[in-house]
Design a protein around this motif. Structure first.
Motif, PDB file in Angstrom:
ATOM      1  N   TYR A  32       0.887  -1.435   0.069  1.00  0.00           N
ATOM      2  CA  TYR A  32      -0.334  -0.134  -0.345  1.00  0.00           C
ATOM      3  C   TYR A  32       0.482   0.863  -0.226  1.00  0.00           C
ATOM      4  O   TYR A  32       2.176   1.366   0.576  1.00  0.00           O
ATOM      5  CB  TYR A  32      -0.992   0.056   1.152  1.00  0.00           C
ATOM      6  CG  TYR A  32      -0.817   0.076   2.526  1.00  0.00           C
ATOM      7  CD1 TYR A  32       0.213   1.272   2.844  1.00  0.00           C
ATOM      8  CD2 TYR A  32      -0.091  -0.754   2.998  1.00  0.00           C
ATOM      9  CE1 TYR A  32       0.765   1.569   3.946  1.00  0.00           C
ATOM     10  CE2 TYR A  32       1.015  -1.230   4.393  1.00  0.00           C
ATOM     11  CZ  TYR A  32       0.524   0.378   5.009  1.00  0.00           C
ATOM     12  OH  TYR A  32       1.836   0.132   6.311  1.00  0.00           O
ATOM     13  N   HIS A  33       0.152   1.819  -0.637  1.00  0.00           N
ATOM     14  CA  HIS A  33       0.837   3.236  -0.327  1.00  0.00           C
ATOM     15  C   HIS A  33       0.235   4.582   0.431  1.00  0.00           C
ATOM     16  O   HIS A  33      -1.021   4.395   0.934  1.00  0.00           O
ATOM     17  CB  HIS A  33       1.553   3.904  -1.360  1.00  0.00           C
ATOM     18  CG  HIS A  33       0.444   4.745  -2.389  1.00  0.00           C
ATOM     19  ND1 HIS A  33       0.229   4.006  -3.196  1.00  0.00           N
ATOM     20  CD2 HIS A  33      -0.051   6.095  -3.107  1.00  0.00           C
ATOM     21  CE1 HIS A  33      -0.881   4.714  -4.631  1.00  0.00           C
ATOM     22  NE2 HIS A  33      -0.691   5.409  -4.012  1.00  0.00           N
ATOM     23  N   THR A  34       0.901   5.644   1.039  1.00  0.00           N
ATOM     24  CA  THR A  34      -0.473   6.866   1.399  1.00  0.00           C
ATOM     25  C   THR A  34       0.223   8.137   0.598  1.00  0.00           C
ATOM     26  O   THR A  34       0.813   7.659  -0.225  1.00  0.00           O
ATOM     27  CB  THR A  34       0.336   6.828   2.808  1.00  0.00           C
ATOM     28  OG1 THR A  34       1.633   7.691   2.864  1.00  0.00           O
ATOM     29  CG2 THR A  34      -0.617   5.757   4.011  1.00  0.00           C
ATOM     30  N   SER A  35      -0.632   9.417   0.836  1.00  0.00           N
ATOM     31  CA  SER A  35      -0.306  10.444  -0.231  1.00  0.00           C
ATOM     32  C   SER A  35      -1.055  11.448  -0.149  1.00  0.00           C
ATOM     33  O   SER A  35      -2.287  11.219   0.947  1.00  0.00           O
ATOM     34  CB  SER A  35      -1.180  10.386  -1.845  1.00  0.00           C
ATOM     35  OG  SER A  35      -0.989  11.116  -2.171  1.00  0.00           O
ATOM     36  N   PRO A  36      -1.097  12.054   0.458  1.00  0.00           N
ATOM     37  CA  PRO A  36      -1.074  13.926   0.714  1.00  0.00           C
ATOM     38  C   PRO A  36      -3.084  14.283   0.024  1.00  0.00           C
ATOM     39  O   PRO A  36      -3.317  15.030   0.992  1.00  0.00           O
ATOM     40  CB  PRO A  36      -0.261  14.659   1.157  1.00  0.00           C
ATOM     41  CG  PRO A  36       0.589  14.625   0.145  1.00  0.00           C
ATOM     42  CD  PRO A  36       0.671  12.881  -0.278  1.00  0.00           C
ATOM     43  N   ASP A  37      -2.776  14.102  -1.569  1.00  0.00           N
ATOM     44  CA  ASP A  37      -3.763  13.937  -1.905  1.00  0.00           C
ATOM     45  C   ASP A  37      -4.826  13.335  -1.496  1.00  0.00           C
ATOM     46  O   ASP A  37      -6.307  13.631  -1.765  1.00  0.00           O
ATOM     47  CB  ASP A  37      -3.958  13.335  -3.043  1.00  0.00           C
ATOM     48  CG  ASP A  37      -2.354  14.127  -4.426  1.00  0.00           C
ATOM     49  OD1 ASP A  37      -2.391  15.019  -2.990  1.00  0.00           O
ATOM     50  OD2 ASP A  37      -1.846  14.055  -4.732  1.00  0.00           O
ATOM     51  N   PHE A  38      -5.036  11.936  -0.255  1.00  0.00           N
ATOM     52  CA  PHE A  38      -5.760  11.448   0.465  1.00  0.00           C
ATOM     53  C   PHE A  38      -5.953  10.941   1.488  1.00  0.00           C
ATOM     54  O   PHE A  38      -4.151  10.506   2.003  1.00  0.00           O
ATOM     55  CB  PHE A  38      -6.527  10.307  -0.994  1.00  0.00           C
ATOM     56  CG  PHE A  38      -5.438   9.206  -1.211  1.00  0.00           C
ATOM     57  CD1 PHE A  38      -5.544   7.860   0.117  1.00  0.00           C
ATOM     58  CD2 PHE A  38      -4.310   8.978  -1.514  1.00  0.00           C
ATOM     59  CE1 PHE A  38      -4.672   7.216  -0.148  1.00  0.00           C
ATOM     60  CE2 PHE A  38      -3.284   8.413  -2.268  1.00  0.00           C
ATOM     61  CZ  PHE A  38      -3.396   7.135  -1.233  1.00  0.00           C
ATOM     62  N   ILE A  39      -7.163  10.709   2.231  1.00  0.00           N
ATOM     63  CA  ILE A  39      -6.887  10.096   3.985  1.00  0.00           C
ATOM     64  C   ILE A  39      -6.854   8.435   3.711  1.00  0.00           C
ATOM     65  O   ILE A  39      -7.776   7.826   2.615  1.00  0.00           O
ATOM     66  CB  ILE A  39      -8.182  10.773   4.619  1.00  0.00           C
ATOM     67  CG1 ILE A  39      -8.474  12.494   4.404  1.00  0.00           C
ATOM     68  CG2 ILE A  39      -7.941  10.157   6.087  1.00  0.00           C
ATOM     69  CD1 ILE A  39      -9.469  12.603   5.141  1.00  0.00           C
ATOM     70  N   GLY A  40      -6.090   8.886   4.322  1.00  0.00           N
ATOM     71  CA  GLY A  40      -5.710   6.858   4.564  1.00  0.00           C
ATOM     72  C   GLY A  40      -4.925   5.995   4.117  1.00  0.00           C
ATOM     73  O   GLY A  40      -4.150   6.825   2.985  1.00  0.00           O
TER      74      GLY A  40
END
Length: 83
Positions: A32-40
């Motif tokens: 998985y990855h995270t991004s400041p563009d979405f929550i979670g």
């Protein structure tokens, strides 16, 4: 040396002649990855390694029993041609 293959789904076992052998365990890794563009987190892939584990403590008289070795990976013994 490990080899990798990428495919949709994963094999449940193998067929040798007229006999089918099913793997009784899989090791799954969720990527998985995270991004400041979405929550979670966003799942981007899975790695699955099928394997068969020999359970010496399985109670064949009780079909709903779960072998203790299912909960203790340190006691796992891989099934191979020799066992």
């Amino acid at each position: 040396e490990k080899t990798y293959s990428y495919e949709i789904g994963f094999p449940l076992g193998t067929v040798e002649g007229d006999t089918a052998y099913l793997n009784n365990h899989v090791t799954m890794k969720i990527l998985y990855h995270t991004s400041p563009d979405f929550i979670g987190r966003r799942i981007v892939g899975f790695e699955v390694e099928p394997q068969s584990i020999k359970h010496s403590d399985y109670d064949s008289s009780n079909p709903t029993s779960v072998p203790e070795t299912c909960f203790r990976p340190s006691k796992w013994q891989a099934v191979s041609e020799s066992n």
